[in-house]
Design an enzyme around this catalytic site. Sequence first.
Site, PDB file in Angstrom:
ATOM      1  N   ASP A  85     -12.263 -48.223  38.267  1.00 40.79           N
ATOM      2  CA  ASP A  85     -10.959 -48.281  38.931  1.00 40.79           C
ATOM      3  C   ASP A  85     -11.172 -48.695  40.383  1.00 40.79           C
ATOM      4  OD1 ASP A  85      -8.369 -47.800  39.935  1.00 40.79           O
ATOM      5  OD2 ASP A  85      -8.068 -46.092  38.589  1.00 40.79           O
ATOM      6  N   ASP A  96      -4.221 -51.831  43.246  1.00 42.76           N
ATOM      7  CA  ASP A  96      -4.940 -50.809  42.483  1.00 42.76           C
ATOM      8  C   ASP A  96      -5.068 -51.346  41.057  1.00 42.76           C
ATOM      9  OD1 ASP A  96      -5.749 -48.397  41.316  1.00 42.76           O
ATOM     10  OD2 ASP A  96      -3.964 -47.270  41.900  1.00 42.76           O
ATOM     11  N   HIS A 156       2.241 -45.162  39.550  1.00 41.35           N
ATOM     12  CA  HIS A 156       2.798 -44.696  40.818  1.00 41.35           C
ATOM     13  C   HIS A 156       3.194 -45.850  41.705  1.00 41.35           C
ATOM     14  CE1 HIS A 156      -1.187 -45.787  42.462  1.00 41.35           C
ATOM     15  NE2 HIS A 156      -1.604 -45.412  41.264  1.00 41.35           N
ATOM     16  N   HIS A 164      -0.479 -42.914  46.431  1.00 38.58           N
ATOM     17  CA  HIS A 164       0.562 -42.387  45.552  1.00 38.58           C
ATOM     18  C   HIS A 164       1.795 -42.095  46.390  1.00 38.58           C
ATOM     19  CE1 HIS A 164      -2.241 -41.070  42.033  1.00 38.58           C
ATOM     20  NE2 HIS A 164      -2.641 -42.192  42.595  1.00 38.58           N
ATOM     21  N   GLU A 189      -0.447 -47.672  34.849  1.00 38.69           N
ATOM     22  CA  GLU A 189      -1.769 -47.347  34.317  1.00 38.69           C
ATOM     23  C   GLU A 189      -1.732 -46.443  33.102  1.00 38.69           C
ATOM     24  OE1 GLU A 189      -4.299 -45.160  37.081  1.00 38.69           O
ATOM     25  OE2 GLU A 189      -2.655 -45.040  38.500  1.00 38.69           O
ATOM     26  N   GLU A 286      -5.110 -50.895  34.140  1.00 40.01           N
ATOM     27  CA  GLU A 286      -4.172 -50.773  35.265  1.00 40.01           C
ATOM     28  C   GLU A 286      -3.986 -52.095  36.003  1.00 40.01           C
ATOM     29  OE1 GLU A 286      -5.441 -48.117  38.444  1.00 40.01           O
ATOM     30  OE2 GLU A 286      -3.374 -47.835  39.120  1.00 40.01           O
TER      31      GLU A 286
HETATM   32 MN    MN Z   1      -6.403 -47.022  39.927  1.00 42.63          MN
HETATM   33 MN    MN Z   2      -3.417 -46.017  40.287  1.00 41.58          MN
END
Ligand code: MN
Ligand code: MN
Length: 301
Positions: A85, A96, A156, A164, A189, A286
Site C-alpha cells: 500500500d 493512495d 475514505h 482519512h 479500497e 485500492e
Molecule cells: Mn492505502
Molecule cells: Mn486508503
Amino acid sequence: MPNDVLEKYIRAGRIAARVREEMRRIVREGMPLIEICEIAEDMIRKLGGSPAFPCNVSVNEVAAHYTSPPKDTRVVPSGSLVKVDIGVHVDGYIADTATTICFNPEYENMVYAAERALEAAIKVIRPSVIISKVSSEIEAVIERYGFKPIYNLSGHEVGHYVIHAGKSIPNVSHLSIERMRPGGVYAIEPFVTLKGAAGRVEDGPEKYIFRLVKMKASLKSSEAKELLKAIETNFRTLPFAERWLNRIYGQNESYKRAFSELLSSKCLMAYPVFIEASGSPVAQAEHTVYVGEKDIIVLTA
Ligand code: MN
Ligand code: MN
C-alpha cells in the site's frame, strides 16, 4: 478545485501508480520486508513526490498498517499473499493506492475479486453518487466471487495533509444517503477474505506507524521537545515510520527515549497493525479517484 491543486493530485497519482507497478515487478518470496518499504519510499522521492505514509507491506492475515520497524528481519514468506500500500503526496495532496501480490495459487481468485470489486465500484462513481451505492457494488462483486468483504475497513476521503478526511466509503452496503461531493478526492479500497472468515479486523499487538496528534504538552525533556518539532517539520500530520527518524538522526539512536516520552505524553498516536479476526488471508486493491463537477479521474490508474 483550483487547477494547480488538481495538477498536484494528478502528479501524486502518477508517481503512486508507477511505484505500485514497480513493486509488483520486484517483490519476491524471501525478500526482506524492509527492503520493499525502502525501495518504494526511495522511488517516491526520486520521482519528485514524498511518501504520504510509510509503505505498508501486510502479509496474509495482516490486513493493513504493517511497515518495517528499524532493523526488521522479516521476509516475504513462501506461498503468501502480500499487500503493498503506497501513499504519495505533492505539497500535501495525496494519492493512495494498493495492490496484492499473490504467491499462492489457492488465493488468486480472492485477489481477482478485490480487483473486480474496485473496478466495479469505480464504474458507478459519478459526481454526487450516493456512497452506499458504491459500497453495495463492492459487496455484491466480492460475494459473487464467493468471498467476504472486511466490513470494518473502509475507503475514505483524502484531504490536504490528511489521509482519512471527511466521509468513509464502507465495503459493505449500509443505510445512508450521503453522497460523494463534486471536487472531492476518495480512496476506494475493497478488502476481501474467505467466505468462512470473520470478515473483520482486530487491532494486533504491534505498532510501527505513528502520527503527530498534538503539539502542546508539558514535555519533560528538551530532547522530546526537539524531536516533536522535527516530526512536525518533516511529516506534519501525516503518518510516519520510526525508520524515518534515521533520516533526521542518522544511525544514532539518541531519539529513542524522547520518542517514548512523546508516545506516553500522547503527542503521538500509534496505529496498531490490523489482523483478520479469524486469522484468514486478506486481499486488497485500492485506487484514489477525483470526483469532478462533470466526470471523474482515477488518479492512480
Ligand atoms: Mn492505502
Ligand atoms: Mn486508503
